[in-house]
Design an enzyme around this catalytic site. Structure first.
Site, PDB file in Angstrom:
ATOM      1  CD  GLU A 172      -3.077  -1.000   2.197  1.00  0.00           C
ATOM      2  OE1 GLU A 172      -2.926  -0.164   3.120  1.00  0.00           O
ATOM      3  OE2 GLU A 172      -4.036  -1.784   2.154  1.00  0.00           O
ATOM      4  CD  GLU A 291      -4.005  -5.802   3.054  1.00  0.00           C
ATOM      5  OE1 GLU A 291      -4.897  -5.116   3.606  1.00  0.00           O
ATOM      6  OE2 GLU A 291      -2.780  -5.567   3.164  1.00  0.00           O
TER       7      GLU A 291
END
Length: 502
Positions: A172, A291
């Site tokens: 991320e 995710e």
């Protein structure tokens, strides 16, 4: 309500990579400590890992597990987790404001993964660290011997390399919350140079570059375009993340969110094609959706708790208790991945134990299955083979996120080796049952049909330590074969698995 579905043997989407049913464990809350690792637990094995949890993970049949993060990895020194356990340092984890004992590191996780019948998907720190730490970790994990890092691994008790194939280049990195957050150009350059170094060691490894943390990021989808322009010819996958929320307690809107997921995947697929064309590249890049899950039950409360609790070790954190409504959502998400399996080759439910997870544990006590365990288990076990392009005729409704949302969310998989067709069906209509007619074309005759149903009259129904089987699958007897058609009736708001033996 009626729904007509046609499955044709010639109309397929893609073979399904088994890693579509991957999982994720981060050093966060009780995911590791008292989750998979609890040396004093009655079921603990010789490595301190809970056998009861291992058994539940094995029953999920999840082929890969991403580790050690997640946000945690962006300030993680992997060297802290090797060597004698009593000599490992305790560090402060800036991501979750906790302390990390490092009692579980790469050796312990590798042994657990082997026991749980899953393969490692490892992430490197491109937040606070970079290329050197990443290449050293790859050497430590994958080189046979005769070098500094591989010989250190051997000294630490592991003679043979683990031969990990799948590596994530950070986590991320588009997120301002991330330790070491970078712009797309900064991250793209670093990821490309790190990928080149890793490929200089072994060009057969599979590499995952960071895409957007979610589709509402202000940098989406330009982030993907910029990062891929830096890295396209060095990587195999771009990662996407998405979590699903129902703060407004509106079930119809909640169950329409997978339409947004589908658009997210489609948009990134278009960016991939654009960059491939621009660079005249010959390789293909696919999506690692590493995710995903429902995450909102404890999210806001725990964000406030974290501000005041100091630096606890393995606190209760983000332990969402899932309900029957979440079964329907997880079923729809998995169906979306199956229908997009030409692009989405890898996906990881986040996470596996205790932290927004299908498995819960009590320290010193039992482990049990949350409600969402079952749709994930069904897809993982029976969603292997070839994804089918289904023709669906059914009523629909309009939601804020999309118009014409079909009341029937369905995915189909043909397993040629087993001679089966499996359909995963969610009735998103909360008012009416649904009669589903499945027309099978080009598959030969149906020998038998089985229908497994998950249904509860209370959308808020949960599984708990004291009532672990409150929401669970039940075998049904009403499915019928008529010529080349299957007829199944399903209740309002329900999840079904329909298995046809050919």
């Amino acid at each position: 309500m009626e729904a007509r579905v046609t499955a044709h043997a010639r109309y397929t989407i893609s073979d399904i990579d088994k890693r579509l049913y991957g999982s994720f464990l981060e050093h966060l809350g009780r995911a590791v400590y008292t989750g998979i690792y609890e040396p004093d637990h009655p079921s603990a094995d010789e490595n301190g890992m809970r056998r009861d949890v291992i058994d539940l993970v094995r029953d999920l049949d999840t082929p890969i597990c991403r580790y050690p993060g997640g946000n945690f990895v962006s300030a993680y020194n992997w060297e802290d987790g090797i060597g004698p356990r009593d000599e490992r340092p305790t560090r402060l984890d800036l991501a979750w404001h906790t302390s990390e004992s490092n009692h579980v590191g790469i050796h312990e996780f590798a042994d657990w993964a082997d026991s749980a019948n899953t393969e490692m998907m490892l992430a490197v720190n491109l937040g606070s660290r970079g290329l050197d730490a990443a290449r050293n970790l790859v050497e430590y994990v994958n080189h046979s011997g005769g070098s500094y890092w591989s010989d250190l691994r051997r000294k630490n008790g592991r003679a043979e390399p683990w031969d990990v194939k799948l590596w994530c280049l950070g986590n991320e990195m588009d997120g301002p919350w991330q330790v070491g957050h970078k712009s797309a150009d900064e991250y793209g350059h670093l990821a490309n140079e790190t990928a080149k170094a890793i490929r200089a060691f072994d060009d057969k490894l599979e590499l995952v570059v960071c895409g957007s943390s979610h589709s509402n990021m202000p940098t989406f989808p330009q982030w993907e375009a910029t990062v891929l322009e830096h890295t396209y010819e060095q990587v195999d996958y771009i990662s996407l993340h998405m979590y699903f929320e129902n703060y407004e307690k509106n079930t119809a809107e909640y169950l329409a969110l997978p339409e947004k997921l589908d658009r997210y995947i489609g948009t990134v697929g278009g960016v991939i094609d654009y960059v491939k064309g621009k660079k005249r590249a010959k390789n293909d890049v696919r999506i690692s959706f590493d995710e995903w899950n429902v995450w909102y039950h404890e999210r806001k409360q725990d964000a406030e708790r974290m501000k005041t609790w100091g630096w606890p070790h393995a606190p209760v954190l983000l332990e969402d208790i899932y309900n029957f409504e979440d079964v329907l959502q997880v079923g729809c998400i998995l169906n979306t991945f199956i229908r997009r399996s030409d692009l989405v080759r890898i996906a990881c439910i986040a996470q596996l134990v205790n932290v927004i997870a299908p498995i819960m544990t009590a320290p010193g006590g039992p482990a049990w299955k949350q409600t969402i365990y079952y749709p994930f288990q069904f897809a993982s076990r029976y969603g292997r083979g070839t994804a089918l392009q289904l023709d669906v005729a059914c009523g629909s409704y309009n939601a804020d996120v999309a118009a014409n949302v079909s009341y029937l969310d369905i995915a189909g998989v043909h397993d040629g080796d087993a001679g089966t067709l499996t359909f995963f069906a969610v009735n998103r209509n909360g008012e009416e049952p649904m009669d589903i007619s499945l027309s099978l074309e080009g598959f030969g005759s149906a020998k038998s049909v089985e229908h497994t149903l998950i249904k509860h009259d209370d959308l808020e129904a949960t599984n708990t330590r004291l009532n672990p089987d409150n929401v669970k699958p039940e075998a049904q007897t009403g499915a019928k074969i008529a010529g080349n058609s299957i007829h199944v009736s399903v209740p309002a708001y329900s999840y079904s698995m329909i298995t046809v033996q050919l």
